[in-house]
Design an enzyme around this catalytic site. Structure first.
Site, PDB file in Angstrom:
ATOM      1  N   ASP A  29       0.844  -1.192   0.000  1.00  0.00           N
ATOM      2  CA  ASP A  29       0.000   0.000   0.000  1.00  0.00           C
ATOM      3  C   ASP A  29       0.877   1.238   0.000  1.00  0.00           C
ATOM      4  OD1 ASP A  29       0.708  -0.841   2.688  1.00  0.00           O
ATOM      5  OD2 ASP A  29      -0.537   0.813   3.425  1.00  0.00           O
ATOM      6  N   GLU A  79      -0.008  -0.925   5.809  1.00  0.00           N
ATOM      7  CA  GLU A  79       1.055  -0.373   6.642  1.00  0.00           C
ATOM      8  C   GLU A  79       0.903   1.119   6.834  1.00  0.00           C
ATOM      9  OE1 GLU A  79       5.147   1.168   7.618  1.00  0.00           O
ATOM     10  OE2 GLU A  79       3.783   1.692   5.989  1.00  0.00           O
TER      11      GLU A  79
END
Length: 471
Positions: A90, A153
């Site tokens: 991400d 994250e």
């Protein structure tokens, strides 16, 4: 294999590395509430990125596993021991203007530009090619090595929570999501939202209808906007133009029907290093506070500036520091205000490894109580600290120093990496000393030469961590 020229072997994968990374960076894997489902918990594009890299691993003959859209892994080797290499797919939103486009990966002067090239897709792909290099050499690890890829994250690590509820915890490992030579200490991280009571009824003379900026708590806002209505809007525009020129900011004033929209560009930066950015929300507040607004609005703007202008927390009684990890940092990452609604201030606090969580929060609550503000914590990551003489630290540091000749000492940082998601882990590269840290910034990029060096280092590190089944 100890005599192998690791860099020479890694260099042979340059074209393949660029091809895979370009494909991955072109997928805008930003958390997307509008497309999230039970099967794609963080949105369609994040899932697309995970599916893509797992397919790359499968095509190359690795064992792969898709873990319900939360994470996935690529593995090879044998034995009971497990070495983890943890990275994430991400990325933060692409604030500001980009030379080539955030999701249009472009190679220019041996640099690859695009969101995620440094944080953390480029390093993930480097770790993958380190595994592929070893596999292509015919090496069979005595322990399993597993490249574990998370997908949340940049928010609150739901991916790792879910993954380790369902999958095996590595005995040891590292994350390629920080700096070389090695990170042995990471500050504790608190994310949360402050709610400041709405301002009293405003005057019709000049009203602040809306004020907002920032897209992620762990990112210095690169853009802030405010909408004003009322009288003397031409004077507001004139004053704003003068303010931009005097302070050296870029921005614009756009006249609307009975209103004016103000936009100010700061400089985006990672929330762990707010000193490298220019917080557009705070900068715009400094202009708004001098306008003839209602007194309660002005007071709240003054409070906002006083508490959050200083990124070391001095304004909010959080000026904490230690000799291991340095001073606390405070980043105002998201802000939104609408007339007659509570002001929402999203903050990212990174406190020293020797400080206590309870002390930090009690200081924060005391300051907020004075203003009648509340705080809702959205996540907390305890600090990480691995002793300098730990075998994991010594092994990785030896690889780095042998391949580079650099004797730089190991580091403590404010960043939060997946190292702390493991039973025992550290952050290991990929940014070399003196390198350009463009994470979370416009025109994020990597130098290909550095990524090839990282592949070589990771390959030898994985080899040494897995060649002996006894550890």
């Amino acid at each position: 294999m100890e005599k192998i020229n690791w860099y020479e072997k890694a260099s042979a994968y340059k074209d393949a590395y660029v091809k895979v990374l370009k494909e991955l960076v072109s997928i805008p894997s930003v958390y997307d509430e509008s497309t999230k489902t039970d099967k794609q918990p963080f949105g369609e594009k994040i899932d697309e990125a995970l599916t893509y890299i797992l397919q790359v691993g499968k095509n190359d003959g690795f064992i792969t596993k898709y873990v319900d859209g939360y994470a996935g892994h690529i593995e090879y080797g044998q034995g009971e021991g497990l070495v983890g290499v943890l990275g994430h797919l991400d990325v933060v939103p692409a604030d500001g203007e980009w030379t080539y486009g955030a999701f249009n990966p472009t190679l220019a002067d041996e640099h690859l530009f695009g969101r995620g090239t440094l944080d953390d897709k480029g390093p993930v792909v480097a770790a993958y090619f380190a595994m592929k290099l070893l596999k292509d050499l015919g090496y069979t690890p005595k322990k399993r090595v597993r490249l574990i890829m998370g997908t949340d994250e940049e928010r609150d690590w739901q991916c790792m929570t879910y993954y380790f509820q369902h999958e095996e915890m590595p005995d040891t490992g590292f994350t390629p999501d920080a700096d070389f030579p090695l990170i042995y200490a990471e500050k504790g991280i608190i994310d949360g939202n402050i709610s400041l009571p709405a301002a009293a009824a405003q005057s019709d003379m000049l009203r602040l209808e809306q004020f907002e900026g920032g897209k992620a708590l762990n990112m210095v806002p690169g853009l802030a906007e405010a909408l004003l209505t009322g009288e003397s809007l031409a004077k507001v525009e004139e004053a704003f133009t003068a303010f931009l020129a005097a302070e050296g900011y870029s921005g614009k004033a756009e006249a609307k029907e009975n209103a004016i929209q103000l936009s100010l560009s700061g400089k985006a930066a990672h929330g762990s290093t707010p000193e490298k950015g220019i917080n557009a929300v705070v900068a715009l507040a400094k202009f708004l506070v001098n306008l003839p607004l209602h007194g309660d609005v002005t007071d709240k703007l003054s409070w906002l500036i006083e508490k959050f202008e200083n990124y070391n927390g001095n304004g909010i009684d959080l000026a904490l520091t230690d000799d291991v990890s340095g001073p606390l940092t405070l980043n105002l990452g998201e802000f939104s205000m609408k007339d007659a609604e509570a002001w929402k201030i999203g903050v990212n606090i990174r406190y020293p490894v020797t400080s206590e969580y309870d002390d930090v929060t009690s200081r924060l609550f005391a300051q907020l109580a004075e203003a009648g503000a509340g705080f809702q914590e959205t996540s907390h990551l305890a600090s990480l600290y691995v002793e300098k003489d730990d075998p994991l630290v010594e092994t990785l540091l030896d690889v780095y120093r042998r391949q580079t000749g650099d004797q730089t000492d190991i580091l403590a940082i404010g960043g939060g990496t997946y190292a702390r998601a493991m039973k025992k882990g550290v952050a290991f590269g990929p940014l070399f000393p003196g390198g350009s840290d463009s994470a979370h910034q416009q025109d994020e990029h990597i130098l290909l030469e550095d990524m090839l060096r990282a592949i070589a280092i990771y390959a030898e590190a994985i080899y040494l961590l897995t060649k002996d089944e006894r550890g």
